[in-house]
Design a protein around this motif. Structure first.
Motif, PDB file in Angstrom:
ATOM      1  N   SER A   1      42.338  47.757  29.041  1.00 27.94           N
ATOM      2  CA  SER A   1      41.568  47.760  30.535  1.00 27.94           C
ATOM      3  C   SER A   1      41.584  49.282  30.840  1.00 27.94           C
ATOM      4  O   SER A   1      40.986  49.897  31.552  1.00 27.94           O
ATOM      5  CB  SER A   1      42.178  46.883  31.450  1.00 27.94           C
ATOM      6  OG  SER A   1      41.807  45.327  31.010  1.00 27.94           O
TER       7      SER A   1
ATOM      8  N   ARG B   1      45.654  43.468  26.803  1.00 23.73           N
ATOM      9  CA  ARG B   1      44.848  43.541  27.685  1.00 23.73           C
ATOM     10  C   ARG B   1      44.962  44.448  28.541  1.00 23.73           C
ATOM     11  O   ARG B   1      44.110  45.281  28.983  1.00 23.73           O
ATOM     12  CB  ARG B   1      44.897  41.999  28.281  1.00 23.73           C
ATOM     13  CG  ARG B   1      44.330  40.885  27.566  1.00 23.73           C
ATOM     14  CD  ARG B   1      44.119  39.593  28.304  1.00 23.73           C
ATOM     15  NE  ARG B   1      45.322  39.335  29.091  1.00 23.73           N
ATOM     16  CZ  ARG B   1      45.295  39.085  30.261  1.00 23.73           C
ATOM     17  NH1 ARG B   1      44.254  39.361  31.060  1.00 23.73           N
ATOM     18  NH2 ARG B   1      46.311  38.778  30.788  1.00 23.73           N
ATOM     19  N   VAL B   2      46.210  44.964  29.081  1.00 24.26           N
ATOM     20  CA  VAL B   2      46.533  46.052  29.784  1.00 24.26           C
ATOM     21  C   VAL B   2      46.008  47.309  29.251  1.00 24.26           C
ATOM     22  O   VAL B   2      45.483  48.127  29.973  1.00 24.26           O
ATOM     23  CB  VAL B   2      47.942  46.018  30.364  1.00 24.26           C
ATOM     24  CG1 VAL B   2      48.137  47.447  31.095  1.00 24.26           C
ATOM     25  CG2 VAL B   2      48.213  44.639  31.193  1.00 24.26           C
TER      26      VAL B   2
ATOM     27  N   SER C   1      33.008  46.219  31.579  1.00 25.93           N
ATOM     28  CA  SER C   1      33.409  45.396  30.367  1.00 25.93           C
ATOM     29  C   SER C   1      34.821  45.004  30.586  1.00 25.93           C
ATOM     30  O   SER C   1      35.334  44.246  29.890  1.00 25.93           O
ATOM     31  CB  SER C   1      33.126  46.216  29.136  1.00 25.93           C
ATOM     32  OG  SER C   1      34.022  47.358  29.020  1.00 25.93           O
ATOM     33  N   CYS C   2      35.668  45.954  31.352  1.00 29.92           N
ATOM     34  CA  CYS C   2      37.130  45.270  31.462  1.00 29.92           C
ATOM     35  C   CYS C   2      37.319  43.966  32.056  1.00 29.92           C
ATOM     36  O   CYS C   2      38.171  43.451  31.696  1.00 29.92           O
ATOM     37  CB  CYS C   2      37.622  46.317  32.617  1.00 29.92           C
ATOM     38  SG  CYS C   2      37.783  48.196  31.891  1.00 29.92           S
ATOM     39  N   THR C   3      36.063  43.331  32.860  1.00 24.51           N
ATOM     40  CA  THR C   3      36.332  42.213  33.289  1.00 24.51           C
ATOM     41  C   THR C   3      36.404  40.998  32.263  1.00 24.51           C
ATOM     42  O   THR C   3      36.836  39.859  32.549  1.00 24.51           O
ATOM     43  CB  THR C   3      34.970  41.815  34.385  1.00 24.51           C
ATOM     44  OG1 THR C   3      33.915  42.047  33.423  1.00 24.51           O
ATOM     45  CG2 THR C   3      34.940  42.674  35.518  1.00 24.51           C
TER      46      THR C   3
ATOM     47  N   PHE D   1      33.098  44.731  24.512  1.00 27.73           N
ATOM     48  CA  PHE D   1      34.087  45.922  24.524  1.00 27.73           C
ATOM     49  C   PHE D   1      33.414  46.760  23.343  1.00 27.73           C
ATOM     50  O   PHE D   1      33.622  48.104  23.448  1.00 27.73           O
ATOM     51  CB  PHE D   1      35.314  45.251  23.931  1.00 27.73           C
ATOM     52  CG  PHE D   1      36.241  44.648  24.989  1.00 27.73           C
ATOM     53  CD1 PHE D   1      36.343  45.118  26.393  1.00 27.73           C
ATOM     54  CD2 PHE D   1      37.027  43.631  24.775  1.00 27.73           C
ATOM     55  CE1 PHE D   1      37.121  44.743  27.127  1.00 27.73           C
ATOM     56  CE2 PHE D   1      37.766  42.913  25.759  1.00 27.73           C
ATOM     57  CZ  PHE D   1      37.926  43.320  26.751  1.00 27.73           C
TER      58      PHE D   1
ATOM     59  N   LEU E   1      39.486  51.909  28.771  1.00 22.77           N
ATOM     60  CA  LEU E   1      38.055  51.690  29.164  1.00 22.77           C
ATOM     61  C   LEU E   1      37.644  52.276  30.483  1.00 22.77           C
ATOM     62  O   LEU E   1      36.694  52.967  30.811  1.00 22.77           O
ATOM     63  CB  LEU E   1      37.719  50.045  29.397  1.00 22.77           C
ATOM     64  CG  LEU E   1      37.769  49.597  27.785  1.00 22.77           C
ATOM     65  CD1 LEU E   1      37.484  48.130  27.890  1.00 22.77           C
ATOM     66  CD2 LEU E   1      36.654  50.336  26.966  1.00 22.77           C
ATOM     67  N   VAL E   2      38.878  51.926  31.567  1.00 24.05           N
ATOM     68  CA  VAL E   2      38.535  52.603  32.833  1.00 24.05           C
ATOM     69  C   VAL E   2      38.332  54.046  33.025  1.00 24.05           C
ATOM     70  O   VAL E   2      37.522  54.871  33.408  1.00 24.05           O
ATOM     71  CB  VAL E   2      39.509  51.855  33.841  1.00 24.05           C
ATOM     72  CG1 VAL E   2      39.457  53.162  35.141  1.00 24.05           C
ATOM     73  CG2 VAL E   2      39.351  50.656  34.282  1.00 24.05           C
TER      74      VAL E   2
ATOM     75  N   ASN F   1      38.436  40.963  29.881  1.00 25.39           N
ATOM     76  CA  ASN F   1      39.784  40.675  29.680  1.00 25.39           C
ATOM     77  C   ASN F   1      40.295  39.577  30.518  1.00 25.39           C
ATOM     78  O   ASN F   1      41.582  38.639  30.168  1.00 25.39           O
ATOM     79  CB  ASN F   1      40.733  41.846  30.154  1.00 25.39           C
ATOM     80  CG  ASN F   1      40.770  42.951  28.821  1.00 25.39           C
ATOM     81  OD1 ASN F   1      40.788  42.389  27.852  1.00 25.39           O
ATOM     82  ND2 ASN F   1      41.220  44.152  29.268  1.00 25.39           N
TER      83      ASN F   1
ATOM     84  N   SER G   1      41.176  52.929  22.494  1.00 24.35           N
ATOM     85  CA  SER G   1      40.307  51.510  22.689  1.00 24.35           C
ATOM     86  C   SER G   1      40.082  51.069  21.219  1.00 24.35           C
ATOM     87  O   SER G   1      40.225  49.706  21.151  1.00 24.35           O
ATOM     88  CB  SER G   1      39.085  51.912  23.620  1.00 24.35           C
ATOM     89  OG  SER G   1      39.195  52.337  24.914  1.00 24.35           O
TER      90      SER G   1
END
Length: 480
Positions: free
Chosen positions: A347, A343-344, A442-444, A293, A350-351, A446, A386
């Motif tokens: 994510s 986490r939400v 990198s969201c994965t 992250f 970052l998207v 989470n 972020s």
């Protein structure tokens, strides 16, 4: 509920003690804003041209002439960091972030061992000294060495103050401190930078002025206390009681007759030391997925921030607007972090930030400057949010016994992104594709991290939350 939270509950969630502490830490963060990005002006490259001679093959031996319309002097004009020496400009910026990397690791270890307050004020003193010395640098090489030291001190101040503040303030004010407090006042320092640089257009006087600003923090030593959580983890119960009684006087609260049990008061708790090796245990290693992250966030944030002097228009105005774009991010973060899962939020940010990185360079090549500037500001807003989320998320995951070291380790790993960010500006389109893809990918991570919303700060390894999908391994590790 942790032992400290249970004992300090009588203080309430607000009150003069918490607000004064909140304000003092906020003041400190102004210094991290203006010192972290002054290379935008100190290392700017003005329009320039070669002094021509009658001999065409002589190359650059007669030197360069530089426009002084915007900048009267920079390290580029003083040491001719153009032509074959142009590589030195991004390298100079990277030395600051290498200092970040080392400072993140070392200051975290020192803070967990010797105390948050000691390391914080030692770092503030170093911060002042190295910026002042930076203004006197007689050569580019020494400038880089001192810039490394400035980066070391800057991140040490940032991390130590962040951990000390979050461990001292109440749970309801922790989120406020991590958003409207810490980051907003960092942003104020960031906005102050182009205003001072607009008046002082020579790089040495600019650094002298910034060093002068940094000297005002020394008297705060007598107004900021050590972290009561850290003191309790070291068995220094009497000092914790003194801090709580002082806080009670400010908040006008009735102090319980017994704050801690007699055993805790008479028998000092055995001091436990936790080295970086402890963090490589499976439970903590998985928490250290945060490095991905932090790497992607830092790369995007500093890549966009350092790019402001390369945008069309006035560089001082662009820098101010870049800083100003962070304000709504902090305001929004302070609200949504109270109600939405970490986490939400992380994510989503970052998207959006990764998508901007994928688009911004392609749009800039089309000549649509207003759209390019708008994407720049949108990207800054996303990466800023972020930052807010990942900092408080990290604090809420790591236990008191090595919270500062945990943040330092994650921050050190993230400096890979910061160090590479200056070179992105010089390498064209491909790095933006890589950065955008890494950020979105990198969201994965989470999926493997627990949620910390409305949870108490852990004080020991045993109180750390279990990583998703690794419950059995974590339980086995905690019992070893």
């Amino acid at each position: 509920m942790s032992k400290y939270d249970e004992t300090a509950a009588f203080l309430g969630q607000r009150g003069p003690y918490f607000w004064i502490t909140f304000a003092l830490f906020n003041i400190i963060y102004v210094s991290t804003g203006y010192s972290g990005l002054y290379i935008v002006f100190v290392g700017a490259t003005p329009p320039h041209q070669l002094n021509l001679t009658d001999l065409e093959q002589e190359g650059c031996i007669d030197g360069w002439t530089y426009s002084n319309e915007t900048f009267h002097s920079t390290i580029v004009t003083e040491w001719n960091l153009v032509c074959d020496s142009a590589w030195k400009v991004p390298f100079t910026s990277s030395t600051f972030f290498i200092g970040f990397l080392v400072g993140s690791f070392v200051s975290g270890q020192l803070s967990d061992r010797f105390g948050r307050k000691t390391v914080l004020f030692g770092s503030l003193a170093a911060h002042f000294f190295f910026i002042f010395a930076h203004a006197l640098a007689p050569s580019w090489r020494l400038f880089c060495v001192l810039f490394f030291c400035v980066g070391f001190a800057n991140i040490s101040v940032y991390l130590s103050a962040f951990v000390l503040g979050t461990e001292t303030l109440s749970r309801s004010m922790r989120v406020l401190f991590a958003t409207l407090g810490t980051f907003l006042h960092y942003c104020l320092g960031y906005m102050l930078l182009p205003c001072v640089a607009l008046v002082l257009r020579d790089w040495r006087p600019l650094l002298f002025a910034l060093a002068g600003f940094s000297s005002v923090y020394f008297p705060l030593w007598w107004f900021i206390s050590e972290s009561p959580r850290w003191l309790l983890s070291k068995g220094r119960v009497k000092e914790v009681e003194a801090i709580l009684r002082d806080a009670a006087r400010w908040n006008k609260c009735q102090v319980p007759e017994v704050l801690f049990s007699q055993a805790e008061n008479v028998t000092p708790k055995r001091e436990e030391t936790h080295s970086i090796v402890a963090m490589l245990r499976p439970t903590l290693l998985l928490h250290s997925f945060f490095f991905l992250f932090r790497m992607s966030i830092n790369m995007g944030y500093f890549g966009l921030s350092l790019n402001t002097s390369n945008l069309s228009g006035n560089p001082h105005l662009n820098c101010f607007l870049s800083a100003l774009s962070e304000v709504p991010a902090y305001l929004a973060s302070s609200l949504i972090l109270k109600y939405l899962p970490r986490r939400v939020i992380l994510s989503a940010c970052l998207v959006v930030g990764g998508s901007v990185l994928l688009l911004i360079h392609a749009v800039a090549c089309t000549g649509l400057q207003p759209l390019s500037l708008a994407l720049e500001m949108m990207g800054k807003l996303s990466f800023t949010m972020s930052f807010c989320v990942v900092y408080i998320y990290t604090v809420e995951l790591y236990p008191t016994v090595f919270r500062n070291a945990g943040m330092g380790m994650c921050s050190s790993a993230a400096r890979i992104g910061s160090i590479t960010a200056p070179y992105v500006l010089y390498l064209g389109f491909l790095p933006y594709i890589v950065m955008g893809s890494v950020t979105i990918g990198s969201c994965t991570v989470n999926l493997f991290l627990p949620e910390t919303l409305n949870k108490q700060l852990p004080e020991t390894i045993e109180q750390m939350q279990t990583i998703r999908g690794c419950a059995n391994q974590c339980r086995r590790d905690k019992t070893n």
